[in-house]
Design an enzyme around this catalytic site. Structure first.
Site, short mmCIF file in Angstrom:
data_model
loop_
_atom_site.label_atom_id
_atom_site.label_comp_id
_atom_site.label_asym_id
_atom_site.label_seq_id
_atom_site.Cartn_x
_atom_site.Cartn_y
_atom_site.Cartn_z
N HIS A 1 45.51 -11.91 6.98
CA HIS A 1 44.89 -11.98 8.30
C HIS A 1 44.18 -13.34 8.36
O HIS A 1 43.69 -13.82 7.34
CB HIS A 1 43.88 -10.83 8.39
N ASP B 1 40.14 -8.46 0.81
CA ASP B 1 39.98 -8.05 2.21
C ASP B 1 40.41 -6.58 2.26
O ASP B 1 41.60 -6.27 2.21
CB ASP B 1 40.86 -8.92 3.10
N GLN C 1 41.89 -2.83 5.78
CA GLN C 1 42.94 -1.85 6.09
C GLN C 1 43.12 -0.83 4.98
O GLN C 1 43.97 0.05 5.08
CB GLN C 1 44.27 -2.57 6.37
N LYS D 1 36.88 -0.25 11.96
CA LYS D 1 38.21 0.23 11.60
C LYS D 1 38.13 1.54 10.81
O LYS D 1 39.15 2.16 10.53
CB LYS D 1 38.95 -0.83 10.79
N CYS E 1 46.80 -11.60 14.40
CA CYS E 1 45.98 -12.52 13.60
C CYS E 1 46.64 -12.85 12.27
O CYS E 1 45.96 -13.03 11.25
CB CYS E 1 44.57 -11.99 13.38
#
Lengths: 431, 163
Positions: free
Chosen positions: A145, A222, A225, A248, A387
């Site tokens: 991303h 990261d 997700q 999220k 993104c």
């Protein structure tokens, strides 16, 4: 995902109860059609308990935290710190290893700027370990991303470090066939996404962490997700830093978290400076508080942090193993779109080590137009480059449409989506 | 007609499939010409558009390359047909009318003269109901305006100001 293999998914009754807890899922769109929300990778919907937690905070506990000796301030501080504990335990971290940030983007930037500050000599002897020199290397992946790519490009530009990256294979998985030639003695940082927001593929964290450790590089994960969809234990994963956002994972917007291993946060210089993060301030110099407060300058997003804590507890109570098992079923349903003529999935077409995020292109129809037809049927998907322009470029497309699931997504949602998708090419005369 | 059918009228689908002006054309020597590259950063759609204005201030050719959704492709195509052979002052009026149409939230324009002038471009009225798609319809128009400004053709002509 051994854990999810043995855990039973949600029953129909349990899923119905979950869905009933999300008011927005009950609304209609585009002339009375029930909403089919398949855009949870962009942002998730919020359960009642999260909404109520924010209202309750403002109605009963709103005061400045970590200052003021009155009762309401004490209760506000307790709510704020309890939320930190809830989030920490949710991801297998210690309380003081969780720093509130405005979101995951801010969390990754915090690490990048702190390393830059250390390179500029800030943070004293403790921070020398973070200093970058021209020719040092920062490793990312082609699947990132932009939030886990651009901050590292900028850090390289400021320090003379060089950016390197792992490519992606045709199935959308990281190509780690040359780990040893990408992560080398010159590598200082390895930053990568746990789960791609485009392909849904889960990265082999163990391999990357082991390679980074061998050369003494710091890992930055990261986890945006992964945390909402899979059981995540940051201590067990062994990463040095991790970033994730509340919105999220069923929580409010405007808040997220940076995880840092305690000894690293203790040595890291601050980035944003001001009130609430200082010990002694004179007209010429200042000493800073220990982490996490050192990284939390100014008034924090307290009500949102409280909401994030409640979201973590809500997911904990359901059990992330069960959430993952449920979403695995949904992912398999989503992947059935490959049976529709003219649909190509960008990412793994099998359901091994992937979550319910499925990006795709439709032969002869632009992604924008695909989503417009779906929207007309009440189906919300994301469209664009999500993104992740380099990843789209890798696959020779400017834009994809993306359907993504969350704990509240049902098979019926996916069936409605597949039915609408099957009619798209005919609508545009592309068959 | 459903909102979706209002948006994707046949004339739009036809232009998207067979766009006019696609393929960059070399400018005539001695004409004022320039190029503009515009992107829609939310979706990565892009257009590179070249304009060629003759000595009398008439748009001689508009040519372009690009990729994007049917709305952006069709709108650029319709625009190309609309402005080719027109004096700059009329092009400015058409640009203003199309922007007004896009701001109309699906209601269209009251100004019959402006609607007449827009011709096929009136078919984009349905697009103006969808805020996320208005940018697609305006991508080619943005490239036209920018390339005209770059060409220097607007510099000293009445009615040819930036807006």
């Amino acid at each position: 995902m051994t854990a999810t293999d043995t855990v039973r998914p949600l029953t129909a009754a349990e899923l119905a109860a979950v869905r009933a807890d999300f008011p927005l899922l009950g609304r209609t769109v585009r002339g009375g059609r029930p909403l089919v929300y398949l855009d949870s990778a962009a942002t998730s919907q919020k359960p009642n308990v999260v909404l109520e937690a924010e209202v309750d905070f403002y109605e009963q506990r709103n005061a400045a935290v970590h200052r003021g000796a009155h009762q309401v301030a004490e209760e506000a501080t307790a709510a704020f710190e309890d939320a930190r504990s809830a989030v920490a335990s949710f991801v297998g971290a210690a309380d003081d290893e969780i720093v509130w940030t405005p979101g995951a983007t801010a969390a990754i930037n915090l690490v990048a700027y702190a390393l830059g500050n250390a390179t500029a000599g800030r943070g004293g002897a403790d921070a020398e370990r973070f200093r970058l020199a021209p020719g040092d290397e920062i490793v990312v992946t082609e699947a990132e991303h932009h939030a886990n790519l651009v901050p590292w490009q900028e850090l390289c530009a400021r320090t003379g470090a060089v950016l390197r990256w792992f490519g992606v294979d045709d199935d959308g998985r990281l190509d780690l066939s040359d780990v040893g030639s990408v992560i080398t003695e010159r590598t200082r940082v390895v930053a990568f996404g746990h789960v791609s927001n485009v392909t849904g593929a889960v990265a082999p964290v163990e391999t990357l962490v082991a390679a980074a450790r061998e050369v003494g590089a710091y890992t930055v994960l990261d986890a945006c997700q992964s945390v909402p969809h899979l059981p995540v234990d940051l201590h067990a994963l062994g990463v040095d830093f991790a970033a994730f956002s509340a919105h999220k994972m069923l929580g409010p917007t405007g808040v997220g978290a940076l995880y840092g291993r305690r000894e690293l946060l203790e040595a890291l210089p601050p980035v944003t400076t001001g009130g609430s993060m200082v010990e002694v301030v004179t007209m010429t110099e200042t000493t800073y508080m220990p982490p996490p407060q050192r990284f939390e300058a100014g008034t924090q997003m307290v009500a949102q942090a409280v909401g994030m804590g409640v979201a973590a507890q809500w997911l904990d109570e359901l059990g992330m193993g069960r959430v993952a098992a449920h979403e695995r079923e949904i992912a398999a349903e989503l992947l059935k779109i490959t049976e529709i003529p003219g649909i190509r999935v960008i990412g793994p077409s099998d359901d091994r080590d992937r979550i319910g995020v499925v990006s795709f292109v439709v032969d002869g129809v632009h992604a924008h137009d695909v989503s417009q037809v779906l929207d007309d049927r009440g189906i919300a998907v994301r469209v664009g480059h999500h993104c992740a322009q380099p990843l789209h470029r890798r696959f020779g497309v400017a834009a994809t449409a993306r359907a993504s699931a969350s704990v509240y997504t049902g098979v019926e949602d996916v069936v409605a989506f597949r039915e609408a998708l099957a009619g798209v090419r005919a609508f545009f005369g592309a068959e | 007609m459903s909102s979706l059918e209002q948006m994707y009228q046949q004339v739009i689908l036809d232009h998207a499939k067979h766009p006019h002006g696609r393929g960059l054309v070399d400018p005539v020597v001695g004409h004022l010409a320039a190029e503009s590259h515009q992107v829609n950063p939310t979706c990565g759609d892009e257009v590179t558009l070249r304009v060629d204005v003759d000595a009398d201030g008439t748009v001689e050719t508009v040519s372009w390359e690009g990729q994007g959704c049917s709305i952006s492709q069709a709108s650029t195509s319709v625009m190309t047909e609309l402005v080719t052979g027109r004096p700059l002052a009329e092009v400015a009026d058409l640009d203003a009318a199309f922007h007004a149409l896009m701001a109309s939230r699906g209601k269209g324009l009251d100004d019959d003269a402006a609607l007449d002038a827009l011709g096929d471009a009136e078919a984009f009225t349905g697009v103006s109901q969808y805020p996320a798609r208005i940018k697609c319809a305006l991508l080619g128009w943005a490239a036209l305006k920018d390339s005209l400004a770059r060409s220097g053709a607007l510099a000293d002509r009445p009615g040819g100001s930036d807006d």
